[in-house]
Design an enzyme around this catalytic site. Structure first.
Site, PDB file in Angstrom:
ATOM      1  CG  ASP A   6       6.537 -16.985  -5.718  1.00 18.49           C
ATOM      2  OD1 ASP A   6       6.152 -15.857  -5.333  1.00 18.49           O
ATOM      3  OD2 ASP A   6       7.732 -17.282  -5.856  1.00 18.49           O
ATOM      4  CD  GLU A  48       4.328 -11.573  -4.612  1.00 19.67           C
ATOM      5  OE1 GLU A  48       5.490 -11.844  -4.296  1.00 19.67           O
ATOM      6  OE2 GLU A  48       3.699 -10.585  -4.160  1.00 19.67           O
ATOM      7  CG  ASP A  72       7.742 -16.149  -1.647  1.00 19.06           C
ATOM      8  OD1 ASP A  72       7.549 -15.027  -2.124  1.00 19.06           O
ATOM      9  OD2 ASP A  72       7.988 -17.150  -2.350  1.00 19.06           O
ATOM     10  CG  ASP A 122      10.807 -18.721  -7.211  1.00 18.80           C
ATOM     11  OD1 ASP A 122      10.637 -17.542  -6.858  1.00 18.80           O
ATOM     12  OD2 ASP A 122      11.738 -19.082  -7.962  1.00 18.80           O
ATOM     13  CG  HIS A 198      12.572  14.232   2.535  1.00 15.73           C
ATOM     14  ND1 HIS A 198      12.547  15.603   2.362  1.00 15.73           N
ATOM     15  CD2 HIS A 198      13.432  14.013   3.556  1.00 15.73           C
ATOM     16  CE1 HIS A 198      13.347  16.188   3.224  1.00 15.73           C
ATOM     17  NE2 HIS A 198      13.905  15.245   3.970  1.00 15.73           N
ATOM     18  NE  ARG A 248      11.855  15.639   6.622  1.00 13.83           N
ATOM     19  CZ  ARG A 248      11.726  15.692   7.944  1.00 13.83           C
ATOM     20  NH1 ARG A 248      10.523  15.941   8.474  1.00 13.83           N
ATOM     21  NH2 ARG A 248      12.776  15.516   8.731  1.00 13.83           N
ATOM     22  CD  GLU A 272      18.234  13.479   9.141  1.00 15.68           C
ATOM     23  OE1 GLU A 272      19.005  12.602   9.599  1.00 15.68           O
ATOM     24  OE2 GLU A 272      18.404  14.056   8.051  1.00 15.68           O
TER      25      GLU A 272
END
Length: 394
Positions: A6, A48, A72, A122, A198, A248, A272
């Site tokens: 990790d 990582e 992970d 971790d 955007h 976009r 959208e």
């Protein structure tokens, strides 16, 4: 042998370190653990990669013939497995470093595991970040004893344990100001969504309904996307980037990804609203086409534009995306690049409000909003932290 690796950064880029544990084939016997300082200005993904590289080096030195690597980081796993392209220059360099190491083994597999299954590595990566913050130069700075149950035999924590243990580590990596736990009742950091609209297109400049149309950014839109990316880089703390599939948004997301050192995930459901026959029309033109329907559509979320999609249908699909992302990136920060209506849906969910709020919100091009969602233990499940911030465009 088995490797769990990790890495992390406090700020993105920021102080970074990696942690690696090498187990014997039984998945219990610890052969080596590594705490590695990456540096004071590196991204989460780069850290990582370093965790993975230290595992390959250690397994080579220990004489492994076959190797299973568990991480992970879906990005590193997919890239090292050859299923995803490596676009970022720093990660391309690190992947090249891995190639001669891989040649030492008869077989190497890369497998994604949930973060809760990778707690030993971790914890070591957090020790490495502490060492980096204390001034240690890049390199191996030590290792610690790892509980025998760590590794592939670790038990999946309960939901309560995940909130207390898994999310506690993430708290140091959260960006912007602290969380309002004193009044929400939350006991762990929230899952934060940074919502970026955007930049400008020709259709938005002409104030036309632009739903599933796919125009590119104008020159001004490119500048707006770059300005937002610079601000996000300076703030740091972004763990993942997702975007609508339309050009976009992809352009806007890639501007941020370039500076943040992250990959962009395209999610079709962040597209959208489909405006049907009103697509490409201005507000007044759409109203003139069907005045009664257009008026009702503004106030009734179940009303559908001719040949299009209702606000309620959009809200349902975006809510499903939010829930999935909240589960996948629990206690982390996700940059969501999308359009006016999906972003309003995120905000509506954070406010736990009805559809009437949608027409009462205005979002500028390349604006930023921030919402947070807490665990089930919180008295208040979600908050709106920032709305329509455009300071980076001034």
């Amino acid at each position: 042998m088995i490797v769990y690796a990790d890495g992390g950064s406090r700020g993105n880029p920021g102080i970074a370190g990696s942690g690696t544990v090498v187990y014997a084939a039984d998945g219990k016997t610890v052969l080596r653990d590594i705490v590695y300082v990456v540096g004071k200005r590196a991204t989460n993904n780069v850290a990582e990669y370093h965790g993975m590289l230290r595992g390959l080096e250690a397994a080579r030195d220990l004489g492994a013939q076959t190797l299973e690597v568990f991480m992970d980081s879906k990005l590193v796993v997919e890239q090292m497995s050859g299923r995803w392209k490596i676009k970022h220059a720093d990660m391309q360099k690190l992947a090249l470093e891995a190639r001669p190491l891989l040649d030492h083994f008869d077989r190497v597999t890369f497998t994604w595991v949930p973060r809760a299954k990778n707690s030993a590595a971790d914890a070591l990566s957090n020790q490495a970040m502490d060492a980096a913050a204390a001034g240690h130069a890049p390199g191996i700075v030590g290792g610690t004893s790892v509980p025998e149950q760590a590794g592939s035999e670790q038990a999946e924590p309960s939901e309560g344990e995940r909130g207390a243990d898994d999310c506690e580590i993430v708290a140091t990596a959260q960006s912007t100001s602290g969380t309002p736990s004193h009044w929400t009742g939350a006991t762990s950091p929230p899952t934060r969504f940074v919502l970026l609209r955007h930049g400008q297109t020709e259709m938005s400049a002409a104030k036309q309904y632009s739903g599933h149309s796919d125009p590119s950014l104008t020159d001004l839109g490119v500048q707006q996307a770059a300005a937002a990316a610079r601000m996000l880089q300076s703030r740091g703390g972004i763990d993942a980037i997702v975007t609508s599939p339309l050009t976009r948004c992809v352009q806007t997301a890639e501007a941020a990804a370039k500076l943040l050192g992250l990959e962009v995930e395209i999610i079709d459901e962040l597209i959208e609203q489909d405006f049907g026959e009103w697509e490409g029309r201005t507000f007044d033109e759409a109203h003139a086409m069907s005045p009664h329907l257009h008026e009702e559509w503004l106030s009734n979320p179940t009303v559908t534009p001719p040949g299009g999609e209702s606000l309620q249908i959009l809200h349902n699909r975006v809510r499903a995306v939010r829930r999935d992302l909240q589960q996948r990136y629990e206690c982390r920060t996700v940059l969501v690049v999308s359009h006016v209506t999906p972003i309003k849906s995120f905000i509506r969910q954070a406010l736990d409000a009805g559809p009437h709020v949608v027409s009462r919100m205005f979002l500028d091009l390349a604006s930023l909003s921030v919402v947070e969602f807490f665990g089930e233990e919180a008295r208040v499940g979600s908050t709106l932290r920032i709305f329509n911030d455009t300071a980076h465009l001034r």
